[in-house]
Design an enzyme around this catalytic site. Structure first.
Site, PDB file in Angstrom:
ATOM      1  N   PHE A 251     -34.320 -23.147   3.032  1.00  0.00           N
ATOM      2  CA  PHE A 251     -34.410 -24.363   2.238  1.00  0.00           C
ATOM      3  C   PHE A 251     -33.782 -25.524   3.022  1.00  0.00           C
ATOM      4  O   PHE A 251     -32.580 -25.510   3.261  1.00  0.00           O
ATOM      5  CB  PHE A 251     -33.690 -24.154   0.910  1.00  0.00           C
ATOM      6  CG  PHE A 251     -34.021 -22.833   0.247  1.00  0.00           C
ATOM      7  CD1 PHE A 251     -33.023 -21.922  -0.059  1.00  0.00           C
ATOM      8  CD2 PHE A 251     -35.333 -22.487  -0.037  1.00  0.00           C
ATOM      9  CE1 PHE A 251     -33.315 -20.699  -0.657  1.00  0.00           C
ATOM     10  CE2 PHE A 251     -35.638 -21.268  -0.632  1.00  0.00           C
ATOM     11  CZ  PHE A 251     -34.626 -20.376  -0.940  1.00  0.00           C
ATOM     12  N   ASP A 253     -31.936 -28.214   3.636  1.00  0.00           N
ATOM     13  CA  ASP A 253     -30.914 -29.027   2.959  1.00  0.00           C
ATOM     14  C   ASP A 253     -30.099 -29.788   3.997  1.00  0.00           C
ATOM     15  O   ASP A 253     -30.518 -29.939   5.139  1.00  0.00           O
ATOM     16  CB  ASP A 253     -30.007 -28.083   2.161  1.00  0.00           C
ATOM     17  CG  ASP A 253     -29.080 -27.284   3.087  1.00  0.00           C
ATOM     18  OD1 ASP A 253     -27.900 -27.126   2.762  1.00  0.00           O
ATOM     19  OD2 ASP A 253     -29.565 -26.856   4.151  1.00  0.00           O
ATOM     20  N   ASP A 325     -30.981 -17.736   4.778  1.00  0.00           N
ATOM     21  CA  ASP A 325     -30.552 -19.038   4.249  1.00  0.00           C
ATOM     22  C   ASP A 325     -29.255 -18.899   3.461  1.00  0.00           C
ATOM     23  O   ASP A 325     -28.293 -19.665   3.658  1.00  0.00           O
ATOM     24  CB  ASP A 325     -31.667 -19.605   3.356  1.00  0.00           C
ATOM     25  CG  ASP A 325     -31.259 -20.925   2.753  1.00  0.00           C
ATOM     26  OD1 ASP A 325     -30.584 -20.912   1.710  1.00  0.00           O
ATOM     27  OD2 ASP A 325     -31.571 -21.968   3.344  1.00  0.00           O
TER      28      ASP A 325
HETATM   29  N1  LIG Z   1     -30.247 -24.145   2.179  1.00  0.00           N
HETATM   30  C1  LIG Z   1     -29.656 -24.110   0.978  1.00  0.00           C
HETATM   31  N2  LIG Z   1     -29.245 -25.273   0.435  1.00  0.00           N
HETATM   32  C2  LIG Z   1     -28.653 -25.208  -0.781  1.00  0.00           C
HETATM   33  C3  LIG Z   1     -28.452 -24.030  -1.487  1.00  0.00           C
HETATM   34  C4  LIG Z   1     -27.802 -24.399  -2.700  1.00  0.00           C
HETATM   35  C5  LIG Z   1     -27.308 -23.548  -3.813  1.00  0.00           C
HETATM   36  N3  LIG Z   1     -28.213 -22.493  -4.136  1.00  0.00           N
HETATM   37  C6  LIG Z   1     -27.650 -21.189  -4.138  1.00  0.00           C
HETATM   38  C7  LIG Z   1     -26.298 -21.103  -4.687  1.00  0.00           C
HETATM   39  C8  LIG Z   1     -26.168 -19.957  -5.372  1.00  0.00           C
HETATM   40  C9  LIG Z   1     -27.432 -19.233  -5.378  1.00  0.00           C
HETATM   41  O1  LIG Z   1     -27.423 -18.259  -4.365  1.00  0.00           O
HETATM   42  C10 LIG Z   1     -28.439 -20.292  -5.048  1.00  0.00           C
HETATM   43  O2  LIG Z   1     -29.548 -19.842  -4.369  1.00  0.00           O
HETATM   44  C11 LIG Z   1     -27.647 -25.766  -2.678  1.00  0.00           C
HETATM   45  N4  LIG Z   1     -28.166 -26.206  -1.513  1.00  0.00           N
HETATM   46  C12 LIG Z   1     -28.170 -27.556  -0.968  1.00  0.00           C
HETATM   47  O3  LIG Z   1     -26.937 -27.708  -0.245  1.00  0.00           O
HETATM   48  C13 LIG Z   1     -26.529 -29.076  -0.353  1.00  0.00           C
HETATM   49  C14 LIG Z   1     -25.296 -29.081  -1.208  1.00  0.00           C
HETATM   50  O4  LIG Z   1     -24.225 -28.913  -0.389  1.00  0.00           O
HETATM   51  P1  LIG Z   1     -22.778 -29.276  -1.006  1.00  0.00           P
HETATM   52  O5  LIG Z   1     -22.746 -30.814  -1.122  1.00  0.00           O
HETATM   53  O6  LIG Z   1     -21.844 -28.701   0.027  1.00  0.00           O
HETATM   54  O7  LIG Z   1     -22.705 -28.609  -2.372  1.00  0.00           O
HETATM   55  C15 LIG Z   1     -27.624 -29.816  -1.083  1.00  0.00           C
HETATM   56  O8  LIG Z   1     -28.606 -30.264  -0.175  1.00  0.00           O
HETATM   57  C16 LIG Z   1     -28.179 -28.699  -1.957  1.00  0.00           C
HETATM   58  O9  LIG Z   1     -29.497 -28.983  -2.377  1.00  0.00           O
HETATM   59  C17 LIG Z   1     -28.908 -22.820  -0.899  1.00  0.00           C
HETATM   60  O10 LIG Z   1     -28.818 -21.699  -1.447  1.00  0.00           O
HETATM   61  N5  LIG Z   1     -29.493 -22.918   0.342  1.00  0.00           N
END
Ligand SMILES: Nc1nc2c(c(CN[C@H]3C=C[C@H](O)[C@@H]3O)cn2[C@@H]2O[C@H](COP(=O)(O)O)[C@@H](O)[C@H]2O)c(=O)[nH]1
Length: 350
Positions: A251, A253, A325
């Site tokens: 994803f 991000d 991821d």
């Molecule tokens: N690549 C990727 N990006 C992800 C996630 C998650 C949360 N999901 C997981 C959490 C628990 C479950 O396992 C869900 O699957 C948030 N983000 C992104 O990160 C950024 C937020 O950063 P900070 O400001 O530090 O919170 C923002 O762009 C947010 O959109 C992910 O899993 N993968």
């Protein structure tokens, strides 16, 4: 002008005899997307990138350090975020995940705000009032409602935009699925890519794409993470059973690129490093922003392939891109304080 009166005035109520038109074009039996447009369009960017480079050497070094034990950890049923374990047996969990992932972007303008505040806030709101995410309520969401939904003590970054995105979710769910996100998941017929495309088609806020050097590039970060979260929250069973879950990419991000840079897998031009270090805004849709995101997708695909190559035939279970991821993202979350700054793009996409 009072916001709700203005909105109420602009919504035409469907009269009783108009049934919610089923999506005629959505025949999941035969037209299943065989490829993920994110993979091929991100590759085009990586092949033409000028500001970001993917190091295959660093990828093979990372894979060399990967042990069978570590690999087993990656593919274990993820220590999935407990907030996502809001499993009421189905529909309420899916509604929760769609709302969370409709708002899952751009926390960084508020230094204290992060993803956990979103997932926990919406879960608390739902526990306080199980009807709070009903589509006909989402339809009227205001900026203040978003702040209340998160239980945040001040305005949330891009608050009014987040409210518009929830109104869009409410409206499209009512128009197509009687208001139930779980019906949309069922309509995808167990295909992760079909669900990703369905979400991107029905909700413009999830239609995460850009035009890079004249070519359309799809990142679909929140559309893919919604599918990944349904898969994870239901443990790959029932509504979370997708036969092609391995076709999703990571994803794109703003957290994972930092981790890949730290591993030497991604490298930025000196000019881009300087901008990121001084926390300069990198415009959404700019070549630099698209190259950071697309090269991150490509790097994790190469990593996945290198792992498969090394462990093929050992009987080890090979990780999907979304498992890599979660691993990389958790590393990024744990090191928020001591990693270099992430790039700053003001956007609704991630
Ligand atoms: N690549 C990727 N990006 C992800 C996630 C998650 C949360 N999901 C997981 C959490 C628990 C479950 O396992 C869900 O699957 C948030 N983000 C992104 O990160 C950024 C937020 O950063 P900070 O400001 O530090 O919170 C923002 O762009 C947010 O959109 C992910 O899993 N993968």
């Amino acid at each position: 002008m009072d916001f709700t009166k203005w909105i109420k005035g602009s919504v035409t109520r469907r009269s009783a005899e108009h049934h919610s038109a089923p999506l005629p074009w959505l025949v999941t039996s035969s037209i299943e997307p065989a490829i993920n447009p994110v993979k091929e369009t991100s590759q085009f960017v990586a092949d033409h990138a000028e500001h970001v480079h993917v190091s295959l050497k660093a990828i093979s070094e990372a894979v060399n350090e990967l042990t069978v034990e570590k690999l087993a950890e990656l593919v274990a049923p993820t220590a999935f975020n407990k907030d996502l374990h809001y499993v009421d047996g189905g529909s309420l969990t899916v509604q929760y995940l769609l709302v969370v992932d409709a708002l899952n972007f751009c926390f960084w303008p508020d230094a204290e705000l992060e993803y956990e505040n979103l997932s926990r806030g919406v879960k608390a709101a739902l526990e306080a009032d199980p009807t709070v995410l009903d589509a006909d309520k989402l339809l009227w969401t205001s900026g203040d409602d978003v702040q209340r939904l998160l239980g945040w003590d001040r305005q949330v970054p891009l608050q009014d935009e987040r409210a518009r995105l929830l109104r869009e979710v409410g409206s499209a769910l009512l128009q197509n699925f009687g208001g139930h996100a779980s019906k949309m998941v069922e309509a995808a017929g167990g295909s992760a890519l079909t669900l990703m495309q369905l979400v991107a088609q029905l909700f413009s806020g999830f239609r995460d794409h850009a035009v890079y050097k004249g070519h359309q590039v799809f990142l679909y970060k929140r559309a893919q993470i919604f599918v990944g979260d349904v898969y994870g929250a239901f443990g790959g069973e029932g509504l979370g059973a997708f036969w092609d879950i391995d076709q999703l990419t990571m994803f794109a991000d703003y957290r994972v690129p930092v981790v890949l840079r730290n591993m030497g897998i991604l490298s930025y031009s000196d000019e881009l490093v300087a901008k990121v270090e001084r926390k300069e805004i990198i415009p959404a849709g700019s070549e630099e922003e698209v190259e950071i995101r697309a090269c991150t997708v490509v790097a994790v695909e190469r990593l996945r392939e290198a792992i498969a190559h090394k462990f093929r035939g050992t009987g080890a279970q090979l990780p999907h891109a979304i498992q890599l991821d979660w691993w990389l993202w958790e590393i990024g979350e744990q090191n928020r304080q001591n990693h270099p700054p992430h790039h700053r793009t003001l956007t609704i996409f991630y």
